[in-house]
Design a protein around this motif. Structure first.
Motif, mmCIF file in Angstrom:
data_model
loop_
_atom_site.group_PDB
_atom_site.id
_atom_site.type_symbol
_atom_site.label_atom_id
_atom_site.label_comp_id
_atom_site.label_asym_id
_atom_site.label_seq_id
_atom_site.Cartn_x
_atom_site.Cartn_y
_atom_site.Cartn_z
ATOM 1 N N LEU A 299 -36.586 18.606 -17.683
ATOM 2 C CA LEU A 299 -35.934 17.553 -16.889
ATOM 3 C C LEU A 299 -35.930 16.225 -17.656
ATOM 4 C CD1 LEU A 299 -34.774 17.177 -13.924
ATOM 5 C CD2 LEU A 299 -36.999 16.204 -13.366
ATOM 6 N N ALA A 300 -37.068 15.928 -18.287
ATOM 7 C CA ALA A 300 -37.155 14.671 -19.045
ATOM 8 C C ALA A 300 -36.225 14.723 -20.258
ATOM 9 C CB ALA A 300 -38.597 14.429 -19.485
ATOM 10 N N GLN A 301 -36.256 15.849 -20.970
ATOM 11 C CA GLN A 301 -35.480 15.927 -22.215
ATOM 12 C C GLN A 301 -33.984 16.123 -21.991
ATOM 13 O OE1 GLN A 301 -37.918 18.907 -23.916
ATOM 14 N NE2 GLN A 301 -39.402 17.391 -24.645
ATOM 15 N N GLY B 73 -32.948 13.669 -18.432
ATOM 16 C CA GLY B 73 -33.275 12.258 -18.667
ATOM 17 C C GLY B 73 -34.014 11.590 -17.520
ATOM 18 N N VAL B 74 -34.761 12.391 -16.745
ATOM 19 C CA VAL B 74 -35.586 11.815 -15.674
ATOM 20 C C VAL B 74 -36.980 12.449 -15.766
ATOM 21 C CG1 VAL B 74 -35.852 11.442 -13.183
ATOM 22 C CG2 VAL B 74 -33.555 11.579 -14.168
ATOM 23 N N ALA B 75 -38.016 11.605 -15.760
ATOM 24 C CA ALA B 75 -39.375 12.155 -15.860
ATOM 25 C C ALA B 75 -40.034 12.221 -14.481
ATOM 26 C CB ALA B 75 -40.226 11.299 -16.789
ATOM 27 N N ALA B 76 -40.663 13.381 -14.224
ATOM 28 C CA ALA B 76 -41.417 13.603 -12.975
ATOM 29 C C ALA B 76 -42.761 14.202 -13.365
ATOM 30 C CB ALA B 76 -40.649 14.555 -12.072
ATOM 31 N N VAL B 77 -43.665 14.339 -12.403
ATOM 32 C CA VAL B 77 -44.964 14.965 -12.697
ATOM 33 C C VAL B 77 -44.976 16.376 -12.104
ATOM 34 C CG1 VAL B 77 -47.477 14.787 -12.466
ATOM 35 C CG2 VAL B 77 -46.093 12.712 -12.566
ATOM 36 N N PRO B 78 -45.354 17.399 -12.892
ATOM 37 C CA PRO B 78 -45.446 18.746 -12.333
ATOM 38 C C PRO B 78 -46.492 18.802 -11.219
ATOM 39 C CG PRO B 78 -46.179 18.706 -14.649
ATOM 40 C CD PRO B 78 -45.700 17.328 -14.312
ATOM 41 N N GLY C 127 -36.520 8.824 -23.907
ATOM 42 C CA GLY C 127 -35.655 7.846 -23.227
ATOM 43 C C GLY C 127 -35.325 8.232 -21.787
ATOM 44 N N ALA C 128 -36.230 8.967 -21.141
ATOM 45 C CA ALA C 128 -35.976 9.358 -19.743
ATOM 46 C C ALA C 128 -36.298 8.204 -18.812
ATOM 47 C CB ALA C 128 -36.831 10.576 -19.394
ATOM 48 N N VAL C 129 -35.631 8.168 -17.661
ATOM 49 C CA VAL C 129 -36.018 7.216 -16.618
ATOM 50 C C VAL C 129 -37.365 7.709 -16.099
ATOM 51 C CG1 VAL C 129 -35.426 6.218 -14.387
ATOM 52 C CG2 VAL C 129 -33.595 6.849 -15.976
ATOM 53 N N ASN C 130 -38.366 6.841 -16.151
ATOM 54 C CA ASN C 130 -39.730 7.316 -15.887
ATOM 55 C C ASN C 130 -40.122 7.223 -14.413
ATOM 56 O OD1 ASN C 130 -42.329 8.167 -16.041
ATOM 57 N ND2 ASN C 130 -43.072 6.478 -17.318
#
Ligand code: GLN
Length: 389
Positions: free
Chosen positions: A337-339, A342-347, A27-30
């Motif tokens: 960060l995603a878990q 709650g925000v998803a980024a790309v490594p 449920g992270a902001v993608n």
């Protein structure tokens, strides 16, 4: 059981698209995989509605429906400043992903070398492996992401068949200057190589920067395969409409590859998209204004949080420095960060050939409220990171 091919063992699935799956499960902001969460222009949705009840539901001509190619040639001739023949110089593909793959397969023999700037959009490494080519990486060094002319020339001394140029660049947001493009032009001429461009962010460029099409430089059309798509320009990433533009003898080859890879892009979607290709100049100005507003809003938020980043000159990504948090790796950081935040980024490491572990990529092609929510969640970042590391 027989073994699967060696080819598929040499690359992983896309980390960008994997981050989207992680974002969905927690449920992270993608802000990882770059695509809008807002609608395309209403004219496009209406056109699609009309096409749905009409009669275009079978294959289009394999290299693209005639009316789509004509509208595209008109639009690209206008922006690129070069006359483009819709009948001999265009292949319509399933996204620029297929255009790039078809371009690589058209120019490269197994064992040929291809120059790739690093960091790079992750597809290029897989494209090279799938077409049997060997990438030679030339670094774009953070935070400015400029290249060293001597290093680039050393790569050309290895006699590559082509150079891949993503401009405006993903993930760095770099817009190549005229001087930089002229250096590349001089080298491809001297060492007789092709240039395969990925220009999907051609209309997302921030003032005072300007996008210069590589094919428009003197003498360069003949050795350039310009790849792009409608995905980002008209906010229709799911339609998978891309294309390549090149001189007729290259297009002849690319058509054959395309014919056997996919036969063709979806005919009803090509028909509907003609409406967008006919938009007037004000559409592109509004698109640029919209993304300028989103970029400024997002980076102001990063400023408030005290995060370090490189200001993007184009495209819709921003590379943020995470050194201060002391995570073991950018991958660990992004999963956490995603878990937890709650925000998803790309490594960032998924874009670099070099061992770079201190950057992550956010994209900001999202509604203002989505970006607001992401920034609100990032407000807890320092506190939570302190508990963790
Ligand atoms: N270009 C997008 C990105 O970098 C992803 C495109 C895709 O997944 N096909 O995030």
């Amino acid at each position: 059981m027989p073994r699967l091919s060696n080819r598929i063992e040499n690359f992983t699935d896309s980390v960008i698209r994997r981050m989207t799956r992680i974002a969905n499960t927690c449920g992270a902001v993608n802000l990882s995989q770059g695509f809008p969460d807002f609608d395309p222009p209403v004219e496009l949705k209406k056109a699609l509605e009309k096409v749905a009840v009409g009669s275009i539901h079978q294959y289009a001509v394999t290299w693209g429906a005639k009316n789509f190619r004509e509208a595209l040639a008109k639009k690209q001739s206008r922006f690129m400043g070069i006359p483009i023949d819709p009948d001999t110089q265009i292949v319509v593909t399933c996204g620029s992903t297929e255009a790039m793959m078809a371009a690589m397969m058209t120019v490269c023999n197994p064992g040929d070398k291809v120059v790739v700037f690093s960091p790079f959009y992750e597809n290029y490494a897989a494209d090279a492996i799938l077409s049997g080519a060997e990438p030679i990486y030339v670094p774009l060094r953070p935070p400015e992401f400029n290249f060293d002319i001597k290093e680039l020339e050393e790569a050309f001394e290895l006699r590559p068949k082509a150079l891949i140029l993503c401009n405006p660049a993903n993930p760095t947001g770099k817009v190549f200057t005229l001087e930089e493009l002229q250096v590349i032009a001089r080298l491809v001429e001297k060492y007789d190589a092709f240039v395969i461009t990925d220009e999907v962010y051609e209309h997302i460029v921030y003032e005072p920067y300007k996008h210069i099409y590589f094919a428009s430089l003197p003498g360069m059309f003949d050795r350039t395969i310009s790849c792009s798509s409608l995905s980002k320009t008209y906010s229709i990433t799911g339609w998978r409409l891309g294309y390549l533009i090149a001189p007729a003898h290259i297009v002849d080859g690319a058509r054959k590859v395309h014919d056997f890879l996919t036969v063709g892009a979806a005919a009803p979607l090509q028909e509907a998209a003609v409406v967008a290709l006919n938009f007037e100049d004000n559409y592109y100005q509004e698109l640029k204004d919209m993304y300028t507003e989103k970029r400024d809003f997002f980076i102001k938020g990063l400023d408030r949080l005290g995060l370090k980043y490189t200001v993007p000159q184009g495209a819709y990504y921003v590379m943020v420095d995470i050194s201060e948090f002391g995570a073991k790796s950018d991958l660990e950081f992004c999963e956490w960060l995603a878990q937890e935040v709650g925000v998803a980024a790309v490594p960032g490491s998924s874009f670099f050939k070099e061992d770079v572990n201190h950057l992550i990529r956010f994209h900001f092609a999202k509604k203002k409220e989505t970006l607001e929510e992401a920034l609100k969640r990032l407000g807890n970042l320092r506190e939570k990171a302190k508990e963790k590391w």
